[in-house]
Scaffold this motif. Structure first.
Motif, PDB file in Angstrom:
ATOM      1  N   ASN A 255       0.841  -1.200   0.000  1.00  0.00           N
ATOM      2  CA  ASN A 255       0.000   0.000   0.000  1.00  0.00           C
ATOM      3  C   ASN A 255       0.871   1.244   0.000  1.00  0.00           C
ATOM      4  O   ASN A 255       1.976   1.239   0.552  1.00  0.00           O
ATOM      5  CB  ASN A 255      -0.905   0.034   1.234  1.00  0.00           C
ATOM      6  N   SER A 256       0.370   2.292  -0.622  1.00  0.00           N
ATOM      7  CA  SER A 256       1.069   3.576  -0.610  1.00  0.00           C
ATOM      8  C   SER A 256       0.507   4.436   0.512  1.00  0.00           C
ATOM      9  O   SER A 256      -0.684   4.355   0.850  1.00  0.00           O
ATOM     10  CB  SER A 256       0.910   4.300  -1.949  1.00  0.00           C
ATOM     11  N   VAL A 257       1.378   5.238   1.101  1.00  0.00           N
ATOM     12  CA  VAL A 257       0.981   6.157   2.167  1.00  0.00           C
ATOM     13  C   VAL A 257       1.341   7.563   1.700  1.00  0.00           C
ATOM     14  O   VAL A 257       2.518   7.864   1.466  1.00  0.00           O
ATOM     15  CB  VAL A 257       1.705   5.841   3.492  1.00  0.00           C
ATOM     16  N   SER A 258       0.345   8.419   1.550  1.00  0.00           N
ATOM     17  CA  SER A 258       0.587   9.780   1.071  1.00  0.00           C
ATOM     18  C   SER A 258      -0.036  10.788   2.030  1.00  0.00           C
ATOM     19  O   SER A 258      -0.939  10.469   2.809  1.00  0.00           O
ATOM     20  CB  SER A 258       0.023   9.982  -0.335  1.00  0.00           C
ATOM     21  N   GLU A 259       0.465  12.011   1.949  1.00  0.00           N
ATOM     22  CA  GLU A 259       0.005  13.057   2.863  1.00  0.00           C
ATOM     23  C   GLU A 259      -1.449  13.423   2.598  1.00  0.00           C
ATOM     24  O   GLU A 259      -1.896  13.490   1.455  1.00  0.00           O
ATOM     25  CB  GLU A 259       0.892  14.289   2.714  1.00  0.00           C
ATOM     26  N   ALA A 260      -2.195  13.623   3.685  1.00  0.00           N
ATOM     27  CA  ALA A 260      -3.590  14.043   3.574  1.00  0.00           C
ATOM     28  C   ALA A 260      -3.822  15.181   4.565  1.00  0.00           C
ATOM     29  O   ALA A 260      -2.893  15.646   5.231  1.00  0.00           O
ATOM     30  CB  ALA A 260      -4.522  12.874   3.843  1.00  0.00           C
ATOM     31  N   LYS A 261      -5.073  15.649   4.643  1.00  0.00           N
ATOM     32  CA  LYS A 261      -5.428  16.741   5.546  1.00  0.00           C
ATOM     33  C   LYS A 261      -6.501  16.263   6.516  1.00  0.00           C
ATOM     34  O   LYS A 261      -7.221  15.289   6.229  1.00  0.00           O
ATOM     35  CB  LYS A 261      -5.941  17.943   4.749  1.00  0.00           C
ATOM     36  N   ILE A 262      -6.630  16.953   7.626  1.00  0.00           N
ATOM     37  CA  ILE A 262      -7.635  16.572   8.598  1.00  0.00           C
ATOM     38  C   ILE A 262      -9.040  16.648   8.004  1.00  0.00           C
ATOM     39  O   ILE A 262      -9.942  15.893   8.386  1.00  0.00           O
ATOM     40  CB  ILE A 262      -7.509  17.425   9.877  1.00  0.00           C
TER      41      ILE A 262
ATOM     42  N   THR B 284      13.078   4.489   0.660  1.00  0.00           N
ATOM     43  CA  THR B 284      11.656   4.567   0.992  1.00  0.00           C
ATOM     44  C   THR B 284      11.426   4.164   2.446  1.00  0.00           C
ATOM     45  O   THR B 284      11.955   3.160   2.915  1.00  0.00           O
ATOM     46  CB  THR B 284      10.830   3.647   0.070  1.00  0.00           C
ATOM     47  N   LYS B 285      10.619   4.949   3.150  1.00  0.00           N
ATOM     48  CA  LYS B 285      10.254   4.642   4.531  1.00  0.00           C
ATOM     49  C   LYS B 285       9.067   3.685   4.522  1.00  0.00           C
ATOM     50  O   LYS B 285       8.083   3.922   3.806  1.00  0.00           O
ATOM     51  CB  LYS B 285       9.869   5.912   5.296  1.00  0.00           C
TER      52      LYS B 285
ATOM     53  N   GLY C  62       5.874   4.866   2.218  1.00  0.00           N
ATOM     54  CA  GLY C  62       5.663   6.303   2.102  1.00  0.00           C
ATOM     55  C   GLY C  62       5.984   6.820   0.709  1.00  0.00           C
ATOM     56  O   GLY C  62       7.010   6.462   0.138  1.00  0.00           O
ATOM     57  N   LYS C  63       5.117   7.654   0.167  1.00  0.00           N
ATOM     58  CA  LYS C  63       5.356   8.278  -1.138  1.00  0.00           C
ATOM     59  C   LYS C  63       6.064   9.611  -0.963  1.00  0.00           C
ATOM     60  O   LYS C  63       5.851  10.321   0.013  1.00  0.00           O
ATOM     61  CB  LYS C  63       4.020   8.494  -1.875  1.00  0.00           C
ATOM     62  N   ASP C  64       6.911   9.938  -1.933  1.00  0.00           N
ATOM     63  CA  ASP C  64       7.571  11.252  -1.988  1.00  0.00           C
ATOM     64  C   ASP C  64       8.305  11.573  -0.709  1.00  0.00           C
ATOM     65  O   ASP C  64       8.302  12.703  -0.218  1.00  0.00           O
ATOM     66  CB  ASP C  64       6.536  12.346  -2.283  1.00  0.00           C
ATOM     67  N   GLY C  65       8.985  10.547  -0.143  1.00  0.00           N
ATOM     68  CA  GLY C  65       9.799  10.762   1.043  1.00  0.00           C
ATOM     69  C   GLY C  65       9.045  10.763   2.367  1.00  0.00           C
ATOM     70  O   GLY C  65       9.653  10.956   3.419  1.00  0.00           O
ATOM     71  N   LEU C  66       7.738  10.526   2.317  1.00  0.00           N
ATOM     72  CA  LEU C  66       6.931  10.548   3.540  1.00  0.00           C
ATOM     73  C   LEU C  66       7.282   9.381   4.458  1.00  0.00           C
ATOM     74  O   LEU C  66       7.476   8.250   4.000  1.00  0.00           O
ATOM     75  CB  LEU C  66       5.449  10.472   3.175  1.00  0.00           C
TER      76      LEU C  66
END
Length: 205
Positions: free
Chosen positions: A65-72, A175-176, A197-201
């Protein structure tokens, strides 16, 4: 009776002292967190956050699975979410992070379980469906987990991420990752699920 309890204590201490490769004597979910060093075929070498080098095996059944930044604001009524959280004195849960699952992953790991957080403390992991949601000073939400209902408080500064189906192309050096798996009968650590983590996340789970 005392002798038996003491023997059990020694056995538990021995198992825990052998590190992430050890069989766990309880039902605490203990993911392995680290950074990928190399990928060769189905073998992935990572450096854990504790500095240990670990080689793990992927199988045809390993889910990525990919993990990407989201907002509350991405947490909405009827979202299927997971949250590592600390139990409060009043029975509510204070979120340490929230991951919002892509609709295609609804139902993943549904339940309420003890969970080892990134700081090593054992807290809780709740995977369920958001019901009532109050948007004031962060979020306060009810989460339906099978036949239970939990109240979760999400402070404004808590990291929120989106988890979506990914591919092995995400598994690159640097990748983390967060791994879930167990040893096979040959002693090889086999991964059943990996969140990258995507894009260094860095996945906050």
């Amino acid at each position: 009776m005392i002798k038996h309890r003491f023997s059990a204590f020694l056995l538990s201490a021995l198992l825990l002292s052998t590190g992430v490769m050890a069989a766990q004597p309880d039902n605490v979910i203990r993911p392995v967190r680290g950074t990928i060093d190399s990928v060769k075929g189905n073998a992935v070498t990572i450096t854990t956050r504790q500095g240990e080098k670990l080689e793990v095996a992927l199988t045809n059944n390993t889910k990525v699975n990919s993990v990407s930044e989201a907002k509350i604001s991405d947490i909405k009524p009827d979202s299927f979410i997971g949250t590592a959280a600390v139990q409060q004195a009043d029975g509510s849960l204070k979120a340490l992070e929230v991951h919002v699952f892509d609709p295609s992953l609804r139902g993943s790991g549904e339940g309420f379980n003890p969970f080892e957080s990134a700081d090593g403390n054992v807290n809780t992991m709740t995977n369920g469906t958001v019901g009532k949601l109050v948007n004031s000073h962060g979020r306060t939400m009810t989460v339906k987990v099978k036949d239970q209902q939990k109240t979760v408080i999400v402070p404004d500064d808590v990291p929120v991420v989106l988890i979506a189906p990914g591919s092995r192309n995400l598994l690159q050096p640097g990748t983390k990752v967060v791994l879930h798996g167990a040893k096979d009968d040959k002693g090889q650590w086999v991964v059943r699920g990996i969140s990258a983590g995507k894009d260094g996340l860095t996945p906050p789970m």
